[in-house]
Structure formats: structure tokens, C-alpha cells
Design a protein around this motif. Structure first.
Motif, PDB file in Angstrom:
ATOM      1  N   LEU A 103       8.728 -25.547 -12.461  1.00  0.00           N
ATOM      2  CA  LEU A 103       7.459 -24.831 -12.498  1.00  0.00           C
ATOM      3  C   LEU A 103       7.568 -23.485 -11.809  1.00  0.00           C
ATOM      4  N   THR A 104       6.946 -22.473 -12.378  1.00  0.00           N
ATOM      5  CA  THR A 104       6.773 -21.231 -11.634  1.00  0.00           C
ATOM      6  C   THR A 104       5.398 -20.670 -11.938  1.00  0.00           C
ATOM      7  N   SER A 105       4.977 -19.688 -11.149  1.00  0.00           N
ATOM      8  CA  SER A 105       3.659 -19.117 -11.363  1.00  0.00           C
ATOM      9  C   SER A 105       3.803 -17.683 -11.817  1.00  0.00           C
ATOM     10  N   ALA A 106       2.879 -17.239 -12.645  1.00  0.00           N
ATOM     11  CA  ALA A 106       2.902 -15.828 -13.037  1.00  0.00           C
ATOM     12  C   ALA A 106       1.672 -15.120 -12.501  1.00  0.00           C
ATOM     13  N   ASN A 107       1.101 -15.669 -11.436  1.00  0.00           N
ATOM     14  CA  ASN A 107       0.040 -14.937 -10.737  1.00  0.00           C
ATOM     15  C   ASN A 107       0.705 -13.963  -9.772  1.00  0.00           C
ATOM     16  N   SER A 108      -0.131 -13.103  -9.180  1.00  0.00           N
ATOM     17  CA  SER A 108       0.470 -12.108  -8.298  1.00  0.00           C
ATOM     18  C   SER A 108       1.059 -12.747  -7.046  1.00  0.00           C
ATOM     19  N   ILE A 109       0.900 -14.068  -6.875  1.00  0.00           N
ATOM     20  CA  ILE A 109       1.669 -14.702  -5.806  1.00  0.00           C
ATOM     21  C   ILE A 109       3.160 -14.635  -6.136  1.00  0.00           C
ATOM     22  N   ASN A 110       3.517 -14.520  -7.412  1.00  0.00           N
ATOM     23  CA  ASN A 110       4.930 -14.400  -7.782  1.00  0.00           C
ATOM     24  C   ASN A 110       5.424 -12.975  -7.498  1.00  0.00           C
ATOM     25  N   ILE A 111       6.497 -12.869  -6.735  1.00  0.00           N
ATOM     26  CA  ILE A 111       6.975 -11.538  -6.332  1.00  0.00           C
ATOM     27  C   ILE A 111       7.316 -10.640  -7.526  1.00  0.00           C
ATOM     28  N   ALA A 112       7.762 -11.262  -8.629  1.00  0.00           N
ATOM     29  CA  ALA A 112       8.161 -10.449  -9.782  1.00  0.00           C
ATOM     30  C   ALA A 112       6.940  -9.901 -10.527  1.00  0.00           C
ATOM     31  N   ARG A 113       5.770 -10.471 -10.289  1.00  0.00           N
ATOM     32  CA  ARG A 113       4.534  -9.954 -10.866  1.00  0.00           C
ATOM     33  C   ARG A 113       3.917  -8.931  -9.910  1.00  0.00           C
ATOM     34  N   TRP A 114       4.053  -9.228  -8.635  1.00  0.00           N
ATOM     35  CA  TRP A 114       3.372  -8.434  -7.615  1.00  0.00           C
ATOM     36  C   TRP A 114       4.076  -7.096  -7.360  1.00  0.00           C
ATOM     37  N   LEU A 115       5.393  -7.134  -7.132  1.00  0.00           N
ATOM     38  CA  LEU A 115       6.098  -5.929  -6.689  1.00  0.00           C
ATOM     39  C   LEU A 115       6.064  -4.757  -7.682  1.00  0.00           C
ATOM     40  N   PRO A 116       6.203  -4.984  -9.000  1.00  0.00           N
ATOM     41  CA  PRO A 116       6.197  -3.826  -9.915  1.00  0.00           C
ATOM     42  C   PRO A 116       4.880  -3.044  -9.875  1.00  0.00           C
ATOM     43  N   GLN A 117       3.837  -3.643  -9.321  1.00  0.00           N
ATOM     44  CA  GLN A 117       2.564  -2.930  -9.233  1.00  0.00           C
ATOM     45  C   GLN A 117       2.640  -1.752  -8.264  1.00  0.00           C
ATOM     46  N   MET A 118       3.694  -1.720  -7.458  1.00  0.00           N
ATOM     47  CA  MET A 118       3.914  -0.542  -6.593  1.00  0.00           C
ATOM     48  C   MET A 118       4.073   0.725  -7.430  1.00  0.00           C
ATOM     49  N   PHE A 119       4.615   0.568  -8.640  1.00  0.00           N
ATOM     50  CA  PHE A 119       4.916   1.743  -9.476  1.00  0.00           C
ATOM     51  C   PHE A 119       3.690   2.635  -9.661  1.00  0.00           C
ATOM     52  N   TYR A 120       2.512   1.993  -9.826  1.00  0.00           N
ATOM     53  CA  TYR A 120       1.300   2.762 -10.150  1.00  0.00           C
ATOM     54  C   TYR A 120       1.035   3.873  -9.139  1.00  0.00           C
ATOM     55  N   TYR A 121       1.243   3.547  -7.868  1.00  0.00           N
ATOM     56  CA  TYR A 121       0.918   4.501  -6.807  1.00  0.00           C
ATOM     57  C   TYR A 121       1.850   5.711  -6.898  1.00  0.00           C
ATOM     58  N   PHE A 122       3.084   5.463  -7.274  1.00  0.00           N
ATOM     59  CA  PHE A 122       4.046   6.560  -7.436  1.00  0.00           C
ATOM     60  C   PHE A 122       3.710   7.371  -8.684  1.00  0.00           C
ATOM     61  N   PHE A 123       3.308   6.684  -9.780  1.00  0.00           N
ATOM     62  CA  PHE A 123       2.960   7.398 -11.008  1.00  0.00           C
ATOM     63  C   PHE A 123       1.728   8.273 -10.784  1.00  0.00           C
ATOM     64  N   ALA A 124       0.791   7.789  -9.987  1.00  0.00           N
ATOM     65  CA  ALA A 124      -0.400   8.595  -9.668  1.00  0.00           C
ATOM     66  C   ALA A 124       0.028   9.798  -8.839  1.00  0.00           C
ATOM     67  N   PHE A 125       0.794   9.528  -7.797  1.00  0.00           N
ATOM     68  CA  PHE A 125       1.203  10.593  -6.869  1.00  0.00           C
ATOM     69  C   PHE A 125       1.950  11.706  -7.598  1.00  0.00           C
ATOM     70  N   LYS A 126       2.778  11.301  -8.542  1.00  0.00           N
ATOM     71  CA  LYS A 126       3.566  12.255  -9.317  1.00  0.00           C
ATOM     72  C   LYS A 126       2.666  13.259 -10.060  1.00  0.00           C
ATOM     73  N   GLN A 127       1.476  12.797 -10.458  1.00  0.00           N
ATOM     74  CA  GLN A 127       0.591  13.647 -11.259  1.00  0.00           C
ATOM     75  C   GLN A 127      -0.456  14.394 -10.436  1.00  0.00           C
ATOM     76  N   ILE A 128      -0.544  14.098  -9.149  1.00  0.00           N
ATOM     77  CA  ILE A 128      -1.562  14.744  -8.310  1.00  0.00           C
ATOM     78  C   ILE A 128      -1.104  16.131  -7.914  1.00  0.00           C
ATOM     79  N   ILE A 129      -2.001  17.098  -8.063  1.00  0.00           N
ATOM     80  CA  ILE A 129      -1.680  18.439  -7.574  1.00  0.00           C
ATOM     81  C   ILE A 129      -1.847  18.419  -6.052  1.00  0.00           C
ATOM     82  N   GLN A 130      -0.789  18.790  -5.363  1.00  0.00           N
ATOM     83  CA  GLN A 130      -0.837  18.714  -3.902  1.00  0.00           C
ATOM     84  C   GLN A 130      -1.798  19.758  -3.330  1.00  0.00           C
ATOM     85  N   SER A 131      -2.530  19.370  -2.282  1.00  0.00           N
ATOM     86  CA  SER A 131      -3.421  20.307  -1.597  1.00  0.00           C
ATOM     87  C   SER A 131      -3.453  19.883  -0.137  1.00  0.00           C
TER      88      SER A 131
END
Ligand SMILES: *Cc1c(COP(=O)(O)O)cnc(C)c1O
Length: 430
Positions: A210-238
Motif C-alpha cells: 500500500l502507498t498513499s498519493a496524498n500530500s503526506i507522500n513525499i513524492a506528491r508533496w515535494l514537487p509543489q516547491m516548484f511553483y514558488y520558484f516558477f512564480a519568483f522567476k516571473q516577478i519583476i524585482q522591486s
């Protein structure tokens, strides 16, 4: 990379094992043994790096040498083959749209990453893994889509009766093949408890992997870090400071943001915006953790009163006051959500979904108190998934994307269950 259990009894395991068992034997969530900051030059150069390369840099230390560079990059490419646009709503407020994946909510990235990793590890054996997933609406759809036809994997989805939207239910129940749906007579927390019980049930674990595919699973949870980098990449710095507001239910997405910050991403503050299920806003106010019965709201994917991932956030801060300095949490009700959807459409011509509206509200509240900040909130689902609320209140008709038109006519297939024993017997084929 090794992962330890937050219940501190079981011994540490590698990425593959943590992915395959979901939860440690002692019932604890897995947590990386080390978190190393990324090079400063990486952040300075983010605009010039592709999403795949950013994601690779961000995730590689959490996989170590268990997947080689070439294969990990293929997995990431398969996971990220859609856009993550940052859209300006009004001055100082932008939204990162996370609903351009196949099931129109942000969970596609985690689900696809996990499915691809599991498929990678299973390519040379004949093991069958049963993926259990409790869903408040969107996780199940993303997991079903991500795991459909993946060799050696059966998916079992549990969702709460009458608490998911019609489109969400169709996404859960029309897949067939290796995907089975159970409709639970209860709340999301009941579904989640059945899954947790299954993991610690010796008899089940002897017979099934058995395994879980909820965000308790590290392989589901960790890739969500990407979003913050993708946002940051598009932000105009001020010279303004940066705050993110995340519509939160089980607190996996926001916990990934805290991780991104730990890796060195310059985020000044994070807001957990919740609906009426306000366990964490009350906790930060009173220092007492006291979940109440889950209430049903129009932002149903966040109808969670015991957020599983909060324990990981506490692990990351390890001190109540430090946690409070870095994280705020606000709760909003359905009337506020609807009024915001109407107002933002009227003033900004932008259609929020109920979850994004809560993210917007949390950000707005924080910016009103902190004028030296600008902010990004996550738009976590496509408004079409909640067309019943949107069309009625905005007096318009949304155009369904192609993926929705395909499922709208299919028959829903599910089994009704109301307690753990029924669930267990079905899993055992009794
Ligand atoms: C799952 C979900 C959330 C909540 O995310 P968590 O990681 O559980 O906090 C928010 N919005 C939508 C649309 C979701 O599907």
C-alpha cells in the motif's frame, strides 16, 4: 537522501521506500534528514533557466543518486508539460495560475511526478502497488489521471459523498482500467482516517503493497516547491517585500512553500488562507490546537479540519513564535468568497474560483496591514470545476475546456462505503 519519521520511532528510509510506503511504520510522516540551501547564483539567474532545469535543481537533493540525472530530467519534463503563468490582478497583486494541467487543479504536478517516479522504480519488477487516496475533490482526479495505465499500479480513491462538485466526481469515477472509486458516507477527514487506518493495518499490509498519493507522500508533496520558484522567476524585482498567500486545506502546498524558503528562495512572508475550517488560524491566535468537526464550504477541496502536513511546518520552524513571525493564517466564509469573486470580476475582469478567492482575500488582508509588501496568491483550480457557483453569481456561461467536454457524458462508476470494515473487505477482495 534519507527520510526520517516525524513520530521518531521507525528508522529512516530512502526516497524509493518513502515513496512506496507513504507513511512510516510508526504512523509518522516522512521528513528529509537534511535540507541544503541552494547556491545564491541560482536565484539571481532564475529568469534564464527553463522550468525543467529549475525543477531539477530544486528536487535533486531529495532524490540523491536513486534516479540518475537523465531519467530524473525525463520524469520532470513529463510532469511539467504545461504552463504556469503569473497574471496581474491589480497593483501589487499577482496570481500564479496552477490549473493548466490535465485535471485543471494544482495537484496534477505532484500526482504526475509521483506516478512517473513509481513507474521508474517498478520498471524492472513485477510488483503491484495499491495507491490509496483520500480526496476532497481534486487530488483523486489528478492521481487517477497521473496513474492511469501505469504498469504495476492500482489506484483506489475515497471521496466524501455530496461534498465534491459534479465535474470533480466525474473526474474521479469515469476512468475505469486500474482506477477504482469508493464514495464514502462521511467527510474528507473520515476518508483520510480510513486511509491512515489501512496503512497501520497489519493484515492488509501483509497482503498488499500500500502507498498513499496524498500530500503526506513525499513524492506528491515535494514537487509543489516548484511553483514558488516558477512564480519568483516571473516577478519583476522591486524594493517591496514579497508575500505568498496559499489557499490551504491539508497544508501540503503551503508546506512546500516553507521548504522553498528553506532552500533560500527570498520569500519574506507566507499566508495560509483557509475557509471556515479554521483550525490553524485559531491555533496561531490561541496556541491551542483544537480541530472541530469539518464544515462543508464552496471551496470544498479545503474542507479539512486536521491538516496532515501542519506537523511538517512545525518541524521546519520548531518554535511557536518563529512560526508566527513567518506565517500568518486567516479564515474566510462562503459569503466573503462569493462577494470577492463578484467584485474581482467586476473591477478586474478576472474570474476567480472559490479557492483562489480565499487566497486573494488572505493576501488582501495582509497587504492592508503591511504596505511595504507586494504579493502573489495561488489560483489552485480552474473556475469551470465550480461552474455552479461561478455562473450563477457572475451571470455568465463558462466555456468548458476540452478535457471536461470528454467526461461530461460518461457514466459515473463507484462503490458506496460507510465504514473501515467495508473498505478493508473490498481491498481484500472479500
Ligand atoms: C487540494 C486543494 C487545495 C488545498 O491544498 P493543500 O495542499 O491540501 O493545502 C486548494 N485548492 C484546491 C483547488 C485544491 O484542489
Amino acid at each position: 537522501m534519507l527520510y526520517r519519521s516525524l513520530n521518531r520511532i521507525s528508522s529512516s528510509v530512502n526516497f524509493e521506500t518513502a515513496l512506496k510506503i507513504g507513511l512510516a511504520d510508526d504512523g509518522g510522516l516522512f521528513f528529509p534528514e537534511q535540507i541544503n540551501k541552494l547556491e545564491k547564483s541560482f536565484f539571481e539567474n532564475l529568469q534564464n533557466i527553463s522550468n525543467t532545469d529549475i525543477a531539477y535543481e530544486v528536487i535533486r537533493q531529495f532524490i540523491g543518486d536513486e534516479i540518475n540525472e537523465k531519467d530524473l530530467k525525463i520524469i520532470i519534463k513529463n510532469t511539467l508539460d504545461f504552463d504556469f503563468p503569473l497574471v496581474e490582478i491589480e497593483e501589487g497583486i499577482q496570481t500564479l495560475e496552477l490549473f493548466h494541467g490535465p485535471t485543471l487543479a494544482f495537484k496534477d504536478v505532484g500526482a504526475r511526478f509521483m506516478a512517473n517516479c513509481l513507474s521508474y522504480f517498478n520498471q524492472s519488477n513485477s510488483e503491484i502497488t495499491t495507491v490509496l487516496v483520500a480526496t476532497s475533490g481534486d487530488t483523486g482526479a489528478a492521481v487517477a489521471n497521473g496513474f492511469l495505465d501505469i504498469k504495476g499500479v492500482n489506484v483506489v480513491i475515497l471521496y466524501p459523498k455530496d461534498m465534491v462538485s459534479d465535474i470533480q466526481e466525474r473526474q474521479l469515477t469515469t476512468n475505469k482500467k486500474n482506477i477504482t472509486a469508493y464514495r464514502v458516507n462521511g467527510t474528507f477527514d473520515d476518508c483520510q482516517n480510513m486511509v491512515k487506518n489501512a496503512f497501520i493495518d497489519k493484515e492488509l499490509n501483509i497482503k498488499l503493497n500500500l502507498t498513499s498519493a496524498n500530500s503526506i507522500n513525499i513524492a506528491r508533496w515535494l514537487p509543489q516547491m516548484f511553483y514558488y520558484f516558477f512564480a519568483f522567476k516571473q516577478i519583476i524585482q522591486s524594493d517591496k517585500k514579497l508575500v505568498f498567500s496559499i489557499p490551504s486545506g491539508n497544508f501540503g502546498n503551503i508546506c512546500a512553500g516553507v521548504m522553498a524558503k528553506k532552500l533560500g528562495l527570498p520569500i519574506d512572508h507566507i499566508i495560509a488562507s483557509t475557509n471556515a475550517n479554521n483550525t490553524i488560524p485559531r491555533y496561531l491566535e490561541t496556541k491551542t490546537y483544537n480541530p472541530r468537526t469539518t464544515v462543508q464550504t464552496i471551496s470544498n477541496a479545503m474542507d479539512v479540519s486536521s491538516p496532515s502536513n501542519f506537523i511538517r511546518i512545525e518541524e521546519l520552524y520548531n518554535d511557536f513564535n518563529l512560526l508566527k513571525d513567518n506565517l500568518s493564517s486567516f479564515s474566510f466564509n462562503d459569503d466573503q468568497t462569493i462577494n470577492t469573486i463578484k467584485r474581482v470580476y467586476r473591477d478586474c475582469k478576472y474570474i476567480l474560483d472559490p479557492h483562489g478567492a480565499i487566497g486573494y482575500l488572505g493576501l488582501k488582508k495582509y497587504l492592508n496591514l503591511n504596505c511595504n509588501f507586494k504579493g502573489v496568491f495561488f489560483e489552485t483550480a480552474h473556475p469551470i470545476k465550480f461552474s455552479n457557483h461561478i455562473e450563477k453569481n457572475l451571470n455568465l456561461k463558462l466555456k468548458p475546456p476540452e478535457s471536461i467536454e470528454k467526461i461530461i457524458l460518461k457514466k459515473k462508476i463507484f462503490t458506496k462505503i460507510s465504514n473501515y470494515n467495508e473498505f478493508k473487505n473490498l481491498l481484500l477482495g472479500k
